[in-house]
Design an enzyme around this catalytic site. Sequence first.
Site, PDB file in Angstrom:
ATOM      1  N   THR A  45       0.825  -1.212   0.000  1.00 49.34           N
ATOM      2  CA  THR A  45       0.000   0.000   0.000  1.00 49.34           C
ATOM      3  C   THR A  45       0.863   1.268   0.000  1.00 49.34           C
ATOM      4  O   THR A  45       2.017   1.219   0.418  1.00 49.34           O
ATOM      5  CB  THR A  45      -0.849  -0.075   1.290  1.00 49.34           C
ATOM      6  OG1 THR A  45      -1.770  -1.131   1.137  1.00 49.34           O
ATOM      7  CG2 THR A  45      -1.571   1.202   1.613  1.00 49.34           C
ATOM      8  N   GLY A  85      -4.655  -5.590   7.159  1.00 53.13           N
ATOM      9  CA  GLY A  85      -5.720  -4.631   7.384  1.00 53.13           C
ATOM     10  C   GLY A  85      -6.745  -5.017   8.429  1.00 53.13           C
ATOM     11  O   GLY A  85      -7.251  -4.167   9.168  1.00 53.13           O
ATOM     12  N   THR A 120       0.049   0.698   7.077  1.00 50.74           N
ATOM     13  CA  THR A 120       0.192  -0.348   6.075  1.00 50.74           C
ATOM     14  C   THR A 120       0.445  -1.663   6.791  1.00 50.74           C
ATOM     15  O   THR A 120       1.349  -1.737   7.630  1.00 50.74           O
ATOM     16  CB  THR A 120       1.313  -0.074   5.065  1.00 50.74           C
ATOM     17  OG1 THR A 120       1.553  -1.272   4.312  1.00 50.74           O
ATOM     18  CG2 THR A 120       2.604   0.370   5.740  1.00 50.74           C
ATOM     19  N   GLY A 121      -0.353  -2.655   6.491  1.00 51.84           N
ATOM     20  CA  GLY A 121      -0.164  -3.924   7.184  1.00 51.84           C
ATOM     21  C   GLY A 121      -1.377  -4.799   6.973  1.00 51.84           C
ATOM     22  O   GLY A 121      -2.172  -4.571   6.049  1.00 51.84           O
ATOM     23  N   ARG A 123     -13.940  -7.835  -0.174  1.00 55.15           N
ATOM     24  CA  ARG A 123     -13.172  -7.502   1.045  1.00 55.15           C
ATOM     25  C   ARG A 123     -12.658  -6.061   1.012  1.00 55.15           C
ATOM     26  O   ARG A 123     -12.122  -5.589   0.010  1.00 55.15           O
ATOM     27  CB  ARG A 123     -11.991  -8.469   1.154  1.00 55.15           C
ATOM     28  CG  ARG A 123     -11.112  -8.261   2.384  1.00 55.15           C
ATOM     29  CD  ARG A 123      -9.895  -7.430   2.068  1.00 55.15           C
ATOM     30  NE  ARG A 123      -8.968  -7.396   3.201  1.00 55.15           N
ATOM     31  CZ  ARG A 123      -7.925  -6.576   3.273  1.00 55.15           C
ATOM     32  NH1 ARG A 123      -7.671  -5.728   2.297  1.00 55.15           N
ATOM     33  NH2 ARG A 123      -7.137  -6.602   4.312  1.00 55.15           N
ATOM     34  N   VAL A 124     -12.855  -5.352   2.097  1.00 55.14           N
ATOM     35  CA  VAL A 124     -12.325  -3.997   2.241  1.00 55.14           C
ATOM     36  C   VAL A 124     -11.367  -4.003   3.427  1.00 55.14           C
ATOM     37  O   VAL A 124     -11.701  -4.524   4.499  1.00 55.14           O
ATOM     38  CB  VAL A 124     -13.468  -2.983   2.482  1.00 55.14           C
ATOM     39  CG1 VAL A 124     -12.905  -1.600   2.756  1.00 55.14           C
ATOM     40  CG2 VAL A 124     -14.408  -2.943   1.277  1.00 55.14           C
ATOM     41  N   ASP A 153      -8.197  -1.848   5.787  1.00 54.31           N
ATOM     42  CA  ASP A 153      -8.153  -0.672   6.668  1.00 54.31           C
ATOM     43  C   ASP A 153      -7.923   0.624   5.909  1.00 54.31           C
ATOM     44  O   ASP A 153      -8.286   1.706   6.387  1.00 54.31           O
ATOM     45  CB  ASP A 153      -7.028  -0.830   7.701  1.00 54.31           C
ATOM     46  CG  ASP A 153      -5.673  -0.996   7.026  1.00 54.31           C
ATOM     47  OD1 ASP A 153      -5.567  -1.815   6.089  1.00 54.31           O
ATOM     48  OD2 ASP A 153      -4.727  -0.287   7.404  1.00 54.31           O
TER      49      ASP A 153
HETATM   50  N1  ASP Z   1      -3.454  -2.577   4.771  1.00 50.99           N
HETATM   51  C1  ASP Z   1      -3.737  -2.999   3.424  1.00 50.99           C
HETATM   52  C2  ASP Z   1      -4.976  -3.848   3.426  1.00 50.99           C
HETATM   53  O1  ASP Z   1      -5.145  -4.654   4.321  1.00 50.99           O
HETATM   54  C3  ASP Z   1      -2.619  -3.755   2.822  1.00 50.99           C
HETATM   55  C4  ASP Z   1      -1.297  -3.039   2.848  1.00 50.99           C
HETATM   56  O2  ASP Z   1      -1.007  -2.299   3.767  1.00 50.99           O
HETATM   57  O3  ASP Z   1      -0.520  -3.218   1.901  1.00 50.99           O
HETATM   58  O4  ASP Z   1      -5.739  -3.759   2.500  1.00 50.99           O
END
Ligand code: ASP
Length: 349
Positions: A206, A259, A256-257, A234-235, A237
Amino acid sequence: MRTHLLIPLLALATMNAYAADKPASPKTALVIHGGAGFVPKDSISDEDRREYHAALNRALDAGNKVLGSGGSALDAVTAAIVVMEESPMFNAGKGAVFNAKGGHELDASIMEGHTRRAGAVAGVTTVRNPIKLARTVMEQSPHVMLAGAGAEAFADTHPEIERVPNNWFDTDKRRKQLEKAQQEEAAKGKREARTSDGDAPTYFGTVGAVALDAQGHIAAATSTGGMTNKKWGRVGDSPIIGAGTWADSRCGVSGTGWGEFYIRNAVAHDICARVAYRGDSLQAAAEEVVNKIVPAAGGDGGAIALDSDGNIAMPFNSGSMFRGWIKPDGSRGTAIHEEEASAEATRRR
Ligand code: ASP
């Protein structure tokens, strides 16, 4: 008599010219990320490494150009995110990951701290720069978040929002990641969804940006393709205000992580709430939430955070986080893994 009038007028004109050229406060700052994830050092080719750093620097330059000319934090984060959405290196816009059906559903959000205005879109499929649509939701609709077909219909009413066919977002790298994820899923006995005790995803990607402008205002923004092989609309964070993105008058965050864990722990808001209510330092608040609370719940990832004094925090627990920063003193850098941070932090703007 006339000369008496002229002198103060001339002085006023000079002051105005000075005010227009020079920001009200020298304290601008910018921090960006291009995603956290488990990316072993030797898995990135030299060419890709150079391109990651170059793309992060282009995004920093775009945001900093806005801040340097007295522009708003909102414009700065928008400019930085658009650069990363346009780069196929990141999981946002061009280069977004594939969902389980082999398509792309994009999420984005943006928030301005001192006004608490916010806008978000989820599951859009034809919007070239989802961050621009999120901002349009904020500025030109009575709502904060639009999803799926409704968000597309809203985009239809804004011809300035550029549209592309869904396969415009395709890249070979992401298709291979989808194939690998689906093979692994099949090998594991057709497990259909990750659960909180399932395997952690290995790569996120992200993009996010947080800026402090010369007026002392903060804005934060995040844009993503979500997670590879995601299902059922799916949505994550990233488009959720308070989970993946937050800004108030003294603090801004983009996460970022994994979600699901960022949503369940209201990560972005929690970091800033600790600064506001407990008087925690930005660094302490960001470290605690990202490196203690999220892992304790079973998740992982990173975040970028910035406060109204221009302090920057960039904690992550995922081995790597593509990131870049420009501090109020003008020092800047980009980094991917832990120890690179100081080595890369030598350039001055
Ligand atoms: N946080 C994002 C999600 O779960 C993924 C990401 O951080 O790359 O959609």
